[in-house]
Design an enzyme around this catalytic site. Structure first.
Site, PDB file in Angstrom:
ATOM      1  N   HIS A  41      -1.947  -8.548 -15.511  1.00  0.00           N
ATOM      2  CA  HIS A  41      -3.356  -8.692 -15.127  1.00  0.00           C
ATOM      3  C   HIS A  41      -4.124  -9.307 -16.294  1.00  0.00           C
ATOM      4  CE1 HIS A  41      -6.561  -7.573 -12.316  1.00  0.00           C
ATOM      5  NE2 HIS A  41      -7.292  -7.426 -13.386  1.00  0.00           N
ATOM      6  N   TRP A  87     -13.116   4.779   2.688  1.00  0.00           N
ATOM      7  CA  TRP A  87     -12.766   3.413   2.235  1.00  0.00           C
ATOM      8  C   TRP A  87     -12.878   2.434   3.409  1.00  0.00           C
ATOM      9  CZ3 TRP A  87     -12.111   0.384  -1.840  1.00  0.00           C
ATOM     10  CH2 TRP A  87     -11.349  -0.780  -1.724  1.00  0.00           C
ATOM     11  N   ARG A 132     -15.142  -0.868   4.252  1.00  0.00           N
ATOM     12  CA  ARG A 132     -14.462  -2.150   4.479  1.00  0.00           C
ATOM     13  C   ARG A 132     -14.935  -2.742   5.817  1.00  0.00           C
ATOM     14  NH1 ARG A 132     -10.776  -5.207   1.463  1.00  0.00           N
ATOM     15  NH2 ARG A 132      -8.784  -4.582   2.331  1.00  0.00           N
ATOM     16  N   HIS A 177      -8.137  -1.898 -10.198  1.00  0.00           N
ATOM     17  CA  HIS A 177      -9.250  -1.293 -10.918  1.00  0.00           C
ATOM     18  C   HIS A 177      -9.434   0.181 -10.598  1.00  0.00           C
ATOM     19  CE1 HIS A 177      -9.672  -5.574 -11.130  1.00  0.00           C
ATOM     20  NE2 HIS A 177     -10.505  -5.434 -12.127  1.00  0.00           N
ATOM     21  N   ARG A 229     -19.927  -4.434 -11.956  1.00  0.00           N
ATOM     22  CA  ARG A 229     -20.180  -5.512 -12.918  1.00  0.00           C
ATOM     23  C   ARG A 229     -19.833  -6.862 -12.321  1.00  0.00           C
ATOM     24  NH1 ARG A 229     -15.847  -3.613 -17.329  1.00  0.00           N
ATOM     25  NH2 ARG A 229     -17.019  -1.719 -16.933  1.00  0.00           N
ATOM     26  N   ARG A 265       0.823  -1.214   0.000  1.00  0.00           N
ATOM     27  CA  ARG A 265       0.000   0.000   0.000  1.00  0.00           C
ATOM     28  C   ARG A 265       0.855   1.261   0.000  1.00  0.00           C
ATOM     29  NH1 ARG A 265      -2.570  -4.076   0.940  1.00  0.00           N
ATOM     30  NH2 ARG A 265      -4.829  -4.264   0.587  1.00  0.00           N
TER      31      ARG A 265
HETATM   32  C1  LIG Z   1      -9.530  -5.298 -22.816  1.00  0.00           C
HETATM   33  C2  LIG Z   1     -10.186  -5.573 -21.507  1.00  0.00           C
HETATM   34  O1  LIG Z   1      -9.910  -4.960 -20.496  1.00  0.00           O
HETATM   35  N1  LIG Z   1     -11.140  -6.543 -21.501  1.00  0.00           N
HETATM   36  C3  LIG Z   1     -11.867  -6.882 -20.274  1.00  0.00           C
HETATM   37  C4  LIG Z   1     -13.043  -7.772 -20.622  1.00  0.00           C
HETATM   38  C5  LIG Z   1     -14.114  -6.970 -21.338  1.00  0.00           C
HETATM   39  O2  LIG Z   1     -14.524  -5.956 -20.751  1.00  0.00           O
HETATM   40  O3  LIG Z   1     -14.491  -7.352 -22.465  1.00  0.00           O
HETATM   41  C6  LIG Z   1     -10.932  -7.671 -19.363  1.00  0.00           C
HETATM   42  O4  LIG Z   1     -10.395  -8.648 -19.809  1.00  0.00           O
HETATM   43  N2  LIG Z   1     -10.770  -7.224 -18.086  1.00  0.00           N
HETATM   44  C7  LIG Z   1      -9.808  -7.892 -17.191  1.00  0.00           C
HETATM   45  C8  LIG Z   1     -10.484  -8.600 -16.014  1.00  0.00           C
HETATM   46  C9  LIG Z   1      -9.453  -9.527 -15.362  1.00  0.00           C
HETATM   47  C10 LIG Z   1      -9.875 -10.207 -14.043  1.00  0.00           C
HETATM   48  C11 LIG Z   1     -10.361  -9.217 -12.997  1.00  0.00           C
HETATM   49  O5  LIG Z   1      -9.933  -8.076 -12.972  1.00  0.00           O
HETATM   50  N3  LIG Z   1     -11.214  -9.722 -12.073  1.00  0.00           N
HETATM   51  C12 LIG Z   1     -11.608  -8.889 -10.895  1.00  0.00           C
HETATM   52  C13 LIG Z   1     -12.863  -9.467 -10.218  1.00  0.00           C
HETATM   53  C14 LIG Z   1     -12.988 -10.941 -10.298  1.00  0.00           C
HETATM   54  C15 LIG Z   1     -12.340 -11.744  -9.360  1.00  0.00           C
HETATM   55  C16 LIG Z   1     -12.493 -13.133  -9.406  1.00  0.00           C
HETATM   56  C17 LIG Z   1     -13.287 -13.716 -10.419  1.00  0.00           C
HETATM   57  O6  LIG Z   1     -13.461 -15.069 -10.467  1.00  0.00           O
HETATM   58  C18 LIG Z   1     -13.908 -12.915 -11.376  1.00  0.00           C
HETATM   59  C19 LIG Z   1     -13.747 -11.530 -11.313  1.00  0.00           C
HETATM   60  C20 LIG Z   1     -10.437  -8.860  -9.893  1.00  0.00           C
HETATM   61  O7  LIG Z   1      -9.461  -9.573 -10.161  1.00  0.00           O
HETATM   62  O8  LIG Z   1     -10.535  -8.104  -8.918  1.00  0.00           O
HETATM   63  C21 LIG Z   1      -8.655 -10.927 -13.481  1.00  0.00           C
HETATM   64  C22 LIG Z   1      -9.039 -12.329 -13.164  1.00  0.00           C
HETATM   65  C23 LIG Z   1     -10.490 -12.515 -13.501  1.00  0.00           C
HETATM   66  C24 LIG Z   1     -10.903 -11.312 -14.299  1.00  0.00           C
HETATM   67  C25 LIG Z   1     -11.684  -9.394 -16.519  1.00  0.00           C
HETATM   68  O9  LIG Z   1     -11.494 -10.334 -17.286  1.00  0.00           O
HETATM   69  O10 LIG Z   1     -12.825  -9.032 -16.129  1.00  0.00           O
END
Ligand SMILES: CC(=O)N[C@@H](CC(=O)O)C(=O)NC[C@H](CC1(C(=O)N[C@@H](Cc2ccc(O)cc2)C(=O)O)CCCC1)C(=O)O
Ligand SMILES: [Zn+2]
Length: 582
Positions: A310, A442, A446, A470, A479, A144
């Site tokens: 990522h 925040w 939490r 994010h 989402r 952090r």
């Molecule tokens: C060009 C672009 O950006 N494309 C978009 C897709 C689109 O918009 O078309 C995209 O690929 N976004 C990346 C993002 C990655 C991940 C993520 O950030 N997950 C969240 C939350 C979460 C955690 C656990 C889980 O099981 C499901 C979700 C986190 O890790 O906190 C990392 C691992 C999983 C999904 C994704 O795929 O959503």
């Protein structure tokens, strides 16, 4: 309109290309190229937007599809800023992402100080596997300091400019602009309602996990307000607790459902994981991954250059080129993530012939739910045994509860985090929360929603939200909360087709073409109709509901009720206790 469609396709393809090149090869040159391409993209988008403003009477258009496309195009977003403010916004966003993705820390390692430790894989591994309370706290704190703090002042600028952009789009504040794609006037109320529905179950789950952690680390290490310290939940943000399965498993001796070991023993590679996922989609009668996907995707961390690790899925808006980018590790967590990313690709493939403005999920939550939906079937013990990742499988009560626990550690633990990530940002954008108390706000969330507390006191020079990808990447998060609710609604609907007499938590839709067809029809629509209609096509109801999620975990709720007889469910908190009064 189809001329406009071609222009939009080419515009998007150029922008995505530049972004892909930078994400898969981080160099100053590629960063400059991306910045140039993004400003060009924004300028041309703005020109189109101004054109469309002239047809301001688009509401009278007869053709509903045309009216809907023009309505979507009527909101330009950040590019509505005038050129120098838009340039400033792009620079701030790029700077925040650069700080986050290049952050590294030093940690005491057997007597000396080890530096250059990065989030992936170093710090994530420590948070997942270490049971050393003090090392976990140091890792939590130093991340952090390195990734969150330097972003604080940039974020204040980000909010100021973002709110200006919102006004240029005819909204009050940036949260309204963010919520536009949801097309749901009472969206915030619907989310709060879903949270109220699941909160009692989350609090019982929290009480069970807290009890197990207290036994493991000792009562003196647990705060007396009933919250759980944020650094001992197996994850840098306490957003998913799967890595402390060994500490909380109902039957620890029983066969572990974490098939990572077996995957490694069977020489699994990233490619094999992707092929496995592709097969699940095609066995359902869905679209196989096309040639460019296999040729151009990046599924292993390169050794010769810096990349954004990522995981992500990419649509090149030319109806041919679709890719995933992932620094894949051979383990179960990444097998789930592979399915998540492939779910995005399948959606891109299904709606690729829609007009560009409709090449989105029915709403952003739909896009996040598809991969996870299929992973619900893949992660059943029965399916894992079917693909030889689980040996001598026999369904019994103990295995069921271990599986339920593992799924709850991934899905139930996430719910308050998925909500608070945007509840906090909405409050900041709308002015409901003061800019002088961003970190206090925040930790209020939490504590209130997640029942998680910081292991050391915080202050307003800290910026703990900034230490989560994010926030500096300005990717909306609600989402994911929506996805974790509706993926169980979709699962229930497809299971009613594929395995109507099987309990929801044991259902595996693998190979059922009828279920596959129901899903394909919904995905092919993209965002061409309002999402409640697509929700009705999928589930028979127009509304989101947490009931299928609650039903999926019925065996677990019974078990937890027995286990927490002597526990006080819930926690009280006073955020002042955790904030240095500065
Ligand atoms: C060009 C672009 O950006 N494309 C978009 C897709 C689109 O918009 O078309 C995209 O690929 N976004 C990346 C993002 C990655 C991940 C993520 O950030 N997950 C969240 C939350 C979460 C955690 C656990 C889980 O099981 C499901 C979700 C986190 O890790 O906190 C990392 C691992 C999983 C999904 C994704 O795929 O959503
Ligand atoms: Zn996703």
């Amino acid at each position: 309109m189809n001329k406009l469609n071609d222009v939009l396709e080419k515009l998007n393809t150029a922008q995505v290309n530049a972004s892909w090149i930078f994400n898969t090869n981080i160099t100053n040159y590629n960063e400059e190229q991306l910045l140039k391409e993004t400003s060009k993209y924004n300028k041309e988008q703005k020109a189109i937007w101004q054109e469309i403003q002239k047809f301001s009477n688009y509401k009278q258009y007869q053709d509903p599809a045309l009216r809907r496309q023009l309505e979507k195009l009527s909101v330009l977003g950040i590019a509505a800023l005038d050129s120098n403010e838009s340039q400033k916004f792009i620079n701030i966003s790029t700077e925040m992402e650069r700080i986050y993705s290049s952050a590294s820390v030093c940690l005491p390692r057997n007597g000396s100080l080890k530096c250059g430790l990065e989030l992936e894989p170093d710090l994530s591994n420590i948070m997942a596997t270490s049971r050393d309370y003090n090392l976990l706290r140091e890792t939590w704190l130093r991340w952090r300091d390195s990734a969150g703090r330097p972003i604080r002042n940039l974020y204040l600028e980000y909010i100021r400019l973002g709110n200006k952009a919102a006004i240029k789009n005819g909204f009050k504040t940036l949260d309204d602009l963010w919520l536009f794609p949801w097309e749901t006037p009472d969206f915030k109320q619907q989310i709060e309602q879903l949270w109220q529905e699941v909160m009692p179950y989350y609090q019982k789950f929290h009480a069970y996990v807290r009890m197990k952690l207290r036994k493991f680390y000792g009562a003196e290490r647990m705060p007396n307000d009933g919250t759980i310290p944020a650094h001992i939940l197996g994850n840098m943000w306490a957003q998913s607790w799967t890595n402390i399965f060994d500490v909380v498993a109902p039957y620890p001796g029983k066969k572990s459902l974490d098939v990572s070991e077996t995957m490694r023993a069977q020489n699994y590679t990233a490619l094999r994981m992707v092929q496995l996922s592709d097969k699940f989609f095609t066995d359902l009668g869905l679209i196989p991954m096309p040639g460019p996907f296999w040729r151009e995707s990046m599924i292993n961390k390169p050794t010769d250059r810096k990349v954004v690790c990522h995981a992500s899925a990419w649509d090149f808006y030319n109806r041919k080129d679709f890719r995933i980018k992932m620094c894949t590790n051979v383990n179960m967590e990444d097998l789930i993530t592979v399915h998540h990313e492939m779910g995005h690709i399948q959606y891109y493939l299904q709606y690729k012939n829609q007009p560009v403005t409709f090449r989105e999920g029915a709403n952003p939550g739909f896009h996040e739910a598809i991969g996870d939906l299929l992973a619900l079937s893949v992660s059943t013990p029965k399916h894992l045994s079917k693909i030889n990742l689980l040996s001598d499988y026999e369904e019994d009560h103990e295995l069921t509860l271990n599986h339920q626990m593992q799924m709850a550690l991934q899905k139930v633990s996430f719910l308050p985090f998925g909500y608070l990530m945007d509840a906090w940002r909405w409050d900041l954008f709308s002015g409901k929360a003061s800019k002088n108390e961003m970190n206090r706000h925040w930790w209020m969330y939490r504590l209130k929603l997640q029942g998680v507390s910081p292991p050391v006191k915080r202050n307003e020079t800290d910026f703990d939200a900034g230490a989560k990808f994010h926030v500096p990447a300005s990717v909306e998060y609600i989402r994911y909360f929506v996805s974790f609710i509706i993926q169980f609604q979709f699962h229930k609907s497809l299971c009613d087709i594929a395995q109507p007499n099987v309990p929801l938590h044991q259902c595996d839709i693998d190979g059922n073409q009828e279920a596959g067809q129901r899903l394909a029809k919904a995905l092919a629509l993209g965002s061409s109709q309002e999402w409640p209609k697509t929700m009705e096509m999928m589930t028979g109801s127009r509304n989101m509901s947490a009931k299928p999620l609650i039903e999926y975990f019925n065996p677990l709720w019974k078990y937890i009720d027995e286990q927490i007889k002597n526990e006080n469910v819930g926690w009280n908190f006073n955020v002042n206790q955790y904030m240095e009064n500065n």
